[in-house]
Design a protein around this motif. Structure first.
Motif, PDB file in Angstrom:
ATOM      1  N   THR A 245     -15.117  40.559  21.713  1.00 28.42           N
ATOM      2  CA  THR A 245     -14.773  41.939  22.081  1.00 28.42           C
ATOM      3  C   THR A 245     -13.665  41.961  23.133  1.00 28.42           C
ATOM      4  OG1 THR A 245     -17.012  42.682  21.589  1.00 28.42           O
ATOM      5  CG2 THR A 245     -15.690  44.106  22.999  1.00 28.42           C
ATOM      6  N   THR A 246     -13.786  41.099  24.139  1.00 29.50           N
ATOM      7  CA  THR A 246     -12.782  41.027  25.201  1.00 29.50           C
ATOM      8  C   THR A 246     -11.437  40.570  24.649  1.00 29.50           C
ATOM      9  OG1 THR A 246     -14.475  40.542  26.849  1.00 29.50           O
ATOM     10  CG2 THR A 246     -12.205  39.943  27.416  1.00 29.50           C
TER      11      THR A 246
ATOM     12  N   ASP B 233      -9.666  43.185  22.542  1.00 29.68           N
ATOM     13  CA  ASP B 233      -9.002  44.165  23.396  1.00 29.68           C
ATOM     14  C   ASP B 233      -7.713  43.593  23.983  1.00 29.68           C
ATOM     15  OD1 ASP B 233      -8.850  46.678  24.950  1.00 29.68           O
ATOM     16  OD2 ASP B 233      -9.220  45.342  26.652  1.00 29.68           O
TER      17      ASP B 233
ATOM     18  N   LEU C  48      -9.591  32.887  30.761  1.00 27.95           N
ATOM     19  CA  LEU C  48     -10.882  33.545  30.535  1.00 27.95           C
ATOM     20  C   LEU C  48     -12.056  32.626  30.853  1.00 27.95           C
ATOM     21  CD1 LEU C  48     -10.255  35.503  27.224  1.00 27.95           C
ATOM     22  CD2 LEU C  48     -10.739  36.471  29.468  1.00 27.95           C
TER      23      LEU C  48
END
Length: 87
Positions: A55-56, A59, A78
Motif C-alpha cells: 500500500t505504501t 502510493d 523504507l
C-alpha cells in the motif's frame, strides 16, 4: 542598473530533462517499479507486512520524486528503522 548592449553578459539557456538522455536507471513500468521496491524491503526486513508495504509503495509510485528514483534505493530507505522521537 542597465547593461549596455556591447557589455559582456552571462547567457542563459533552457535545461531540458529527458529521461532517455539522463544517466539514471529509470524503470518505465510502474508495476515493475513497485515489485522491485517491495522485494528490496522484504530482502532487508523479512518480517515487514507485505500488505502495508505494498500500500505504501503503491502510493509512493504515484509521486514523481520517488518514481524517478531507483526502486531499490527507495526500498533501502523504507527498510530503515524509524528513529524514536527526541524527548
Amino acid at each position: 542598473m542597465t547593461t549596455a548592449p556591447e557589455d559582456p553578459f552571462e547567457k542563459t539557456f533552457r535545461l531540458v530533462c529527458r529521461l532517455d538522455d539522463a544517466e539514471i536507471d529509470y524503470v518505465r513500468d510502474t508495476s515493475e517499479w513497485i515489485t522491485r521496491c517491495v522485494r528490496r524491503v522484504l530482502e532487508l526486513d523479512p518480517a515487514a507486512s507485505i500488505d502495508a508495504l505494498t500500500t505504501t509503495v503503491l502510493d509512493m509510485s504515484s509521486r514523481g520524486r520517488f518514481r524517478l528514483m531507483k526502486p531499490e534505493i527507495v526500498g533501502d530507505q523504507l527498510a530503515l528503522p524509524i528513529a524514536p522521537p527526541h524527548p
